[in-house]
Design a protein around this motif. Structure first.
Motif, mmCIF file in Angstrom:
data_model
loop_
_atom_site.group_PDB
_atom_site.id
_atom_site.type_symbol
_atom_site.label_atom_id
_atom_site.label_comp_id
_atom_site.label_asym_id
_atom_site.label_seq_id
_atom_site.Cartn_x
_atom_site.Cartn_y
_atom_site.Cartn_z
ATOM 1 N N ILE A 1 53.255 23.884 -33.516
ATOM 2 C CA ILE A 1 54.303 24.587 -33.730
ATOM 3 C C ILE A 1 55.699 23.617 -33.406
ATOM 4 C CG2 ILE A 1 53.276 26.850 -33.417
ATOM 5 C CD1 ILE A 1 54.808 26.554 -30.598
ATOM 6 N N GLY A 2 56.962 23.847 -33.955
ATOM 7 C CA GLY A 2 58.000 23.346 -33.547
ATOM 8 C C GLY A 2 58.646 24.043 -32.412
ATOM 9 N N CYS A 3 59.036 23.172 -31.396
ATOM 10 C CA CYS A 3 59.620 23.708 -30.389
ATOM 11 C C CYS A 3 60.881 22.664 -29.922
ATOM 12 C CB CYS A 3 58.815 24.004 -28.901
ATOM 13 S SG CYS A 3 57.805 25.195 -29.129
ATOM 14 N N ASP A 4 62.267 23.123 -29.879
ATOM 15 C CA ASP A 4 63.248 22.498 -29.360
ATOM 16 C C ASP A 4 63.354 21.252 -30.446
ATOM 17 O OD1 ASP A 4 63.541 24.214 -27.347
ATOM 18 O OD2 ASP A 4 62.939 22.578 -25.885
ATOM 19 N N GLY A 5 63.181 21.642 -32.029
ATOM 20 C CA GLY A 5 63.274 20.435 -32.734
ATOM 21 C C GLY A 5 62.201 19.439 -32.664
ATOM 22 N N ALA A 6 61.083 19.511 -32.068
ATOM 23 C CA ALA A 6 60.001 18.665 -32.054
ATOM 24 C C ALA A 6 58.512 19.190 -31.973
ATOM 25 C CB ALA A 6 60.036 17.987 -30.587
ATOM 26 N N PRO A 7 57.409 18.726 -32.534
ATOM 27 C CA PRO A 7 56.083 19.323 -32.878
ATOM 28 C C PRO A 7 55.421 19.211 -31.401
ATOM 29 C CG PRO A 7 56.164 16.952 -33.551
ATOM 30 C CD PRO A 7 57.566 17.207 -33.250
ATOM 31 N N VAL A 8 54.852 20.268 -31.151
ATOM 32 C CA VAL A 8 53.996 20.356 -30.036
ATOM 33 C C VAL A 8 52.935 21.088 -30.389
ATOM 34 C CG1 VAL A 8 53.378 21.279 -27.658
ATOM 35 C CG2 VAL A 8 55.708 20.421 -28.410
ATOM 36 N N SER A 9 51.455 20.293 -30.021
ATOM 37 C CA SER A 9 50.025 20.826 -30.513
ATOM 38 C C SER A 9 49.565 21.509 -29.370
ATOM 39 C CB SER A 9 49.302 19.421 -31.080
ATOM 40 O OG SER A 9 49.985 18.944 -32.235
ATOM 41 N N ARG A 10 48.878 22.511 -29.750
ATOM 42 C CA ARG A 10 47.871 23.272 -28.599
ATOM 43 C C ARG A 10 46.232 23.033 -28.973
ATOM 44 N NH1 ARG A 10 47.118 29.404 -28.517
ATOM 45 N NH2 ARG A 10 46.006 28.772 -30.473
ATOM 46 N N LEU A 11 45.651 22.345 -28.078
ATOM 47 C CA LEU A 11 44.376 22.049 -28.382
ATOM 48 C C LEU A 11 43.510 23.025 -27.569
ATOM 49 C CD1 LEU A 11 45.835 19.314 -28.978
ATOM 50 C CD2 LEU A 11 43.537 18.087 -28.573
ATOM 51 N N LEU A 12 42.578 23.503 -28.112
ATOM 52 C CA LEU A 12 41.611 24.244 -27.236
ATOM 53 C C LEU A 12 40.247 23.514 -27.116
ATOM 54 C CD1 LEU A 12 41.821 28.227 -28.583
ATOM 55 C CD2 LEU A 12 42.897 26.823 -26.428
ATOM 56 N N VAL A 13 39.771 23.473 -25.766
ATOM 57 C CA VAL A 13 38.501 22.296 -25.814
ATOM 58 C C VAL A 13 37.688 23.230 -24.657
ATOM 59 C CG1 VAL A 13 39.493 20.341 -26.238
ATOM 60 C CG2 VAL A 13 39.523 21.178 -23.851
ATOM 61 N N THR A 14 36.405 22.669 -24.827
ATOM 62 C CA THR A 14 35.298 23.377 -23.740
ATOM 63 C C THR A 14 34.786 22.046 -22.922
ATOM 64 O OG1 THR A 14 34.746 24.961 -25.250
ATOM 65 C CG2 THR A 14 33.162 24.311 -23.570
ATOM 66 N N ASP A 15 34.946 22.155 -21.734
ATOM 67 C CA ASP A 15 34.569 20.978 -20.802
ATOM 68 C C ASP A 15 32.983 21.029 -20.474
ATOM 69 O OD1 ASP A 15 34.227 22.837 -18.711
ATOM 70 O OD2 ASP A 15 35.768 22.245 -17.428
#
Length: 691
Positions: free
Chosen positions: A26-40
């Motif tokens: 998503i875009g936040c404060d004019g910059a892209p931030v990615s959310r990754l879901l992972v399983t350890d």
């Protein structure tokens, strides 16, 4: 990896192997931030937020396992918490700082937008990830344990400013507030109450090439005995410590003394190079490193011989000795042993053109034993296009970002004899300087007796640059283990020392590769690197300014200005009193620096006269076919010492022996031995003539 998420605390750095599930950006404060879901590896599902300045995420495959390194553990910001303090800038009420505040502001906004309600991980510019293929060899290096990331003391919700305890006390109680240690980004903490690292200028880090030429019966190039290279062979007392909040803590002393040969009175200003950076707190930044290896034909010659003889003819190789390419590949393998798993490494080979032998990649995701084996198999041949080799390295580093905790550096391993592409010293200097302006710095490692010291001296005065000459690969390997972290971590840039008063002018600067750039009133030093200390004395920790009085006044007003690694700009003013006539030295550091500077000046004058005579002598057929030998390809010049210099060296030796005893430094005996070798050479020459 053995790390687990369960026992971590906010601010910890974590490495783990995890299976990728999904990604959303998503875009936040004019910059892209990615959310990754992972399983350890324990089956727990974890959230990872990737900052805008983190490494680009290639297409991630659901179900695939990835190795993550140096993930930052963070909690959500408690926006309801407050303090009784006000922001010194906007006056709004401050809240306590959280580890998340150290990340990009877009990540703070994204954590709220994604609705994250528990502890999570941040993939930032110091982190990395690499896919783990089934059956792939496991990298069993043990990662270094990072110091936890420290949250700011206070944050202003309105203007976003981070404020530490010292700044707040200073704002609320004035300049007399209690002083606390100031933590700088990248682990460069200024702690003045413990042992600190010294500082030394960039440029040459030894005079090995000069010494080895003399031992092997050749007259070295004059530039092979630069002052800063000679100073780095010694430890210097820097003077009394002064109260300062800056990382760089210069100390000044003056001296008036007679020259042992000319008898002329000389005035000196010594600048002791010291820091407030604690040895325990020093941590080198993560490296984006490209090693550039010269594989041209001259690298196939013997390490302790010249590729061209005194007539400019190519020498026959003695198959029994170590070649320059052998020493270079052995040294490069040793250099890779100094890298951490989170560092990135690329390799370029060049002769008449550049070849990217290894794309830049995280060390932790690279089969390093296989890479070292490839390096050992490299052979040399062809001409030398230094420009093309450097351009390939810069291309690999161009997409990165330099910061206080990331260092982009090219390490050149070469005999510095380019003969195709750009070969002019000014053109090559501009090439490296342009890259330095973009934050890409260079270390030059000179290979062999005939390594071009003049070109090395010219290009290593650039911002962030330094250079070493290799005497033996084994010796260089030992040296790497002791000072590699210092070698790749410039701390201070653009040091200027201005004489802020009439009465004296700068006659010469000793100990800086930029000394020739000095004017009557201004001295400039491009870079200061950290250096080791011994019994409180700093290795190479001195600059020496030779002064010329203009009206005989006995005081000197100075203004020093510089920029630190974190971008902070500093200026300080002071005054120094100069004695009216020769007398005792303020401390042994000044005395040793004066003695060594005089010694180096005398040897440079001798070497220059011999080389000038070799270039203009008669009786030798030195005709060269067009383009047979480039301007930087050096032919050997036999060791020649005239009667005039033999007499001067005898006087200089007596003087140095006295100074060695006065400053109590037995290591100066190596200079006495070199002067003895030069004197004996003159005796042998005279004996040959008299036959």
């Amino acid at each position: 990896m053995d790390d687990t998420f369960t026992d971590t605390r906010p601010g910890d750095r974590l490495g783990l192997d995890a299976e990728f599930i999904t990604i959303r950006t998503i875009g936040c404060d004019g910059a892209p931030v990615s959310r990754l879901l992972v399983t350890d590896q324990t089956g727990d599902q974890l959230t990872v937020l990737a900052t805008p300045d983190s490494h680009s995420l290639w297409p991630l495959k659901t179900g695939a396992t990835y190795a993550f390194s140096r993930l930052l553990v963070a909690d959500l910001v408690d926006t309801s918490a407050s303090t009784p303090h006000s922001c010194p800038q906007c006056g709004d009420q401050l809240r306590p700082g959280w580890v998340l505040d150290t990340a990009d502001s877009a990540v703070v906004s994204a954590a709220d937008a994604f609705g994250i309600d528990e502890r999570f991980l941040i993939l930032d510019s110091t982190s990395s990830l690499a896919r783990l293929s089934a059956g792939a060899r496991t990298d069993d290096w043990v990662p270094i344990h990072d110091e936890p990331v420290t949250a700011p003391d206070y944050v202003c919700p309105s203007c976003g400013r981070h404020i530490d305890e010292f700044e707040l006390r200073h704002a609320e109680h004035g300049a007399d507030a209690e002083m606390h240690a100031d933590a700088s980004p990248g682990g460069l903490n200024c702690i003045s109450n413990s042992e600190t690292v010294g500082l030394a200028t960039g440029g040459a880090k030894d005079v090995t090439n000069f010494r080895e030429n003399v031992v092997n019966g050749y007259t070295p190039e004059p530039d092979a005995i630069s002052d800063e290279g000679l100073f780095y062979d010694y430890y210097f007392e820097t003077g009394e410590r002064t109260a300062t909040e800056s990382l760089f803590a210069p100390r000044y002393a003056a001296a008036v003394t007679e020259h042992p040969i000319s008898g002329e009175t000389e005035q000196y200003l010594s600048v002791g190079l010291d820091s407030t950076l604690s040895v325990d707190e020093f941590e080198r930044p993560r490296l984006d490193l490209v090693a550039v290896l010269d594989v041209s034909g001259s690298m196939s010659s013997q390490f302790d011989e010249y590729y061209y003889d005194e007539q400019g003819h190519q020498c026959e190789a003695d198959t029994g000795g170590q070649t320059k390419i052998d020493a270079a590949t052995q040294s490069l393998c040793a250099l890779t042993e100094q890298l951490h798993v989170e560092d990135r490494l690329g390799v370029v080979l060049y002769n008449h053109r550049a070849h990217v032998a290894k794309p830049i990649r995280d060390v932790g995701a690279t089969d390093m034993p296989a890479i070292r084996q490839h390096i050992r198999e490299i052979a040399a041949g062809g001409s030398t296009n230094m420009e093309d080799g450097f351009a390939a390295a810069v291309d690999m580093l161009a997409d990165g970002t330099s910061s206080s905790d990331v260092e982009r550096r090219v390490i050149f391993m070469t005999d510095m004899m380019p003969n195709t592409g750009e070969t002019g010293a000014s053109g090559l200097t501009d090439l490296f300087a342009d890259a330095a302006a973009d934050g890409i710095h260079t270390t030059f490692i000179g290979m062999g007796l005939d390594a071009n010291a003049e070109l090395a001296d010219a290009v290593s005065g650039i911002r962030g640059a330094n250079h070493y000459f290799i005497h033996s690969a084994d010796e260089f390997e030992q040296r790497l283990g002791k000072e590699f972290d210092y070698m790749v971590t410039p701390l201070v840039y653009d040091l200027e020392l201005a004489l802020d008063a009439d009465g004296y002018e700068i006659e010469a600067v000793h100990g800086s590769p930029s000394g020739d750039a000095a004017s009557d009133q201004l001295m400039y030093v491009g870079t200061l690197f950290p250096s080791a200390k011994q019994d409180g004395e700093a290795r190479g920790g001195v600059l020496l300014v030779r002064l010329a009085p203009t009206d005989g006044e006995g005081s000197l007003a100075l203004q020093a200005s510089w920029t630190d690694r974190n971008g902070g700009e500093h200026t300080e003013r002071t005054s120094v009193s100069l004695p009216d006539e020769p007398g005792p030295f303020t401390h042994n550091g000044v005395r040793k620096a004066v003695a060594l500077a005089r010694y180096a000046r005398e040897l440079r004058a001798w070497a220059s006269d011999v080389h000038d005579g070799a270039a203009t002598g008669t009786g030798v057929d030195d005709w060269l076919l067009p383009d047979q030998r480039g301007e930087h390809e050096r032919e050997s010049v036999p060791l020649v010492v005239s009667d005039q210099y033999a007499h001067r060296f005898a006087t200089l030796r007596s003087y140095l022996a006295d100074e060695m005893e006065a400053v109590n430094d037995e290591s100066m005996s190596q200079e006495l031995s070199l002067l003895n070798t030069l004197w004996r050479s003159n005796v042998q020459q005279e004996a040959e003539i008299s036959k």
